[in-house]
Write an enzyme that holds these catalytic residues in place. Structure first.
Site, short mmCIF file in Angstrom:
data_model
loop_
_atom_site.label_atom_id
_atom_site.label_comp_id
_atom_site.label_asym_id
_atom_site.label_seq_id
_atom_site.Cartn_x
_atom_site.Cartn_y
_atom_site.Cartn_z
CG HIS A 64 -2.09 0.82 1.19
ND1 HIS A 64 -2.03 2.17 0.97
CD2 HIS A 64 -3.40 0.52 1.35
CE1 HIS A 64 -3.26 2.66 1.00
NE2 HIS A 64 -4.11 1.68 1.22
CD GLU A 104 -3.39 1.34 -2.38
OE1 GLU A 104 -4.02 0.30 -2.10
OE2 GLU A 104 -3.87 2.47 -2.20
#
Ligand code: BG6
Length: 308
Positions: A155, A259
């Site tokens: 992330h 991500e």
């Protein structure tokens, strides 16, 4: 390097130092990369309101999402890996070429089994190069009987001077789930994607490489990935920023999440088998190509993973 595993066990932060003010800092809470500096320039965004209480996920840097992406009926959003303390498997070590590597690991414990009753072992190897950060991940299923399925995602919060000026390549023609429009499916028509509003999209079957322009100090960031078929693009913009207690209302222009992960089709891991994936982030100024063999190298797991 002088630091021993025992000394590091007492701390919660591990620093890879390549010299020349190029460092990478990993918080063992979630094995979250909380800083990556290239020549003293920070590349990652961490919110000024981020919590470091060892409970909540750290808002920024590179949290490790596993075994669930998004809301989860069995446990916390985005899984437990980002809120669990990882083990420092190998302290920072300088390689012959001057790069610095460290290895982190996470395996099932009482907490993870109370949520998700599977045995697993994750090895997370980070290598800091001059202008690159390499991430190599291995997941092993030591069970003799049970398979499991999982999502995984890095992330990455990039630090940017103004998100409206960033362009993201490599998404044209890809289908995406738009979480801001009730998960409707669309196809991307733009050669480069820009972010000018609340954006939360899961692009599917994306190519191995994206370039993001106008990241910190006017440079570009190349994101190269292997075995991560999806790319999530996220920025909370004005209203969603206000809803997050660990994110400043005025911070959204300075971050962009790109991500890489396995999101739309979970990975199925059969007993006794392993999965591997990797990512390279590379900061650059002028056209330059990564040698893909460093990302695709098939046998890198055997160099550092020790299975029973
Ligand atoms: C993104 C999701 O990956 O993470 C978004 O696509 C989510 O839907 C965002 O809002 C942040 O999630 P969290 O749990 O860290 O607030």
């Amino acid at each position: 390097m002088a630091t021993t595993a025992a000394a590091m066990a007492a701390t919660s932060v591990v620093v890879l130092d390549r010299g020349n003010n190029t460092t990478c800092t990993i918080n063992l809470h979630g094995a979250t990369v909380v800083s990556w500096r290239v020549n003293n320039q920070e590349q990652l965004f961490v919110s000024k309101l981020a919590s470091f209480d060892g409970k909540k996920a750290i808002r920024g840097g590179i949290p490790f999402v596993f075994p669930q992406f998004g809301a989860w009926s069995f446990g916390p959003q985005h899984g437990f890996a980002r809120i669990t303390r990882w083990h420092l498997e190998r302290p920072p070590d300088r390689l012959h070429n001057g790069d610095v590597e460290a290895i982190f690991s996470l395996m099932d414990n009482d907490f993870t089994r109370s949520i998700w009753n599977y045995q697993f072992r994750i090895t997370y190897r980070l290598i800091l190069r001059e202008k690159e950060l390499h991430f190599h991940i291995g997941v092993y299923n030591p069970s003799k009987e049970l398979s499991f399925t999982f999502n995984m995602l890095l992330h990455t919060y990039l630090k940017v001077p103004d998100v409206r000026r960033c362009q993201i390549t490599g998404l044209q023609g890809c289908h995406f789930i738009d979480k801001t429009r009730e998960n409707a499916l669309y196809q991307e028509g733009r050669e480069v994607v820009t972010v000018n509003e609340w954006t939360d999209r899961i692009y599917q079957h994306t190519p191995q490489e994206h370039v993001i322009t106008n990241v910190v100090s006017g440079r570009k960031m190349r994101l190269h990935k292997y075995n991560f078929p999806d790319t999530v693009i996220w920025n909370p913009w004005v209203d969603r920023s206000r809803e997050m207690s660990d994110f400043g209302d005025d911070e959204f222009p300075n971050m962009l999440c790109v991500e890489a992960g396995n999101v739309t089709s979970p990975v199925i891991l059969l007993p006794g088998t392993a999965f591997e994936a990797s990512q390279i982030l590379q900061q650059f100024k002028c056209p330059y190509t990564i040698d893909p063999s460093s990302c695709r190298k098939k046998n890198y797991l055997t160099n550092f993973l020790q299975y029973d």
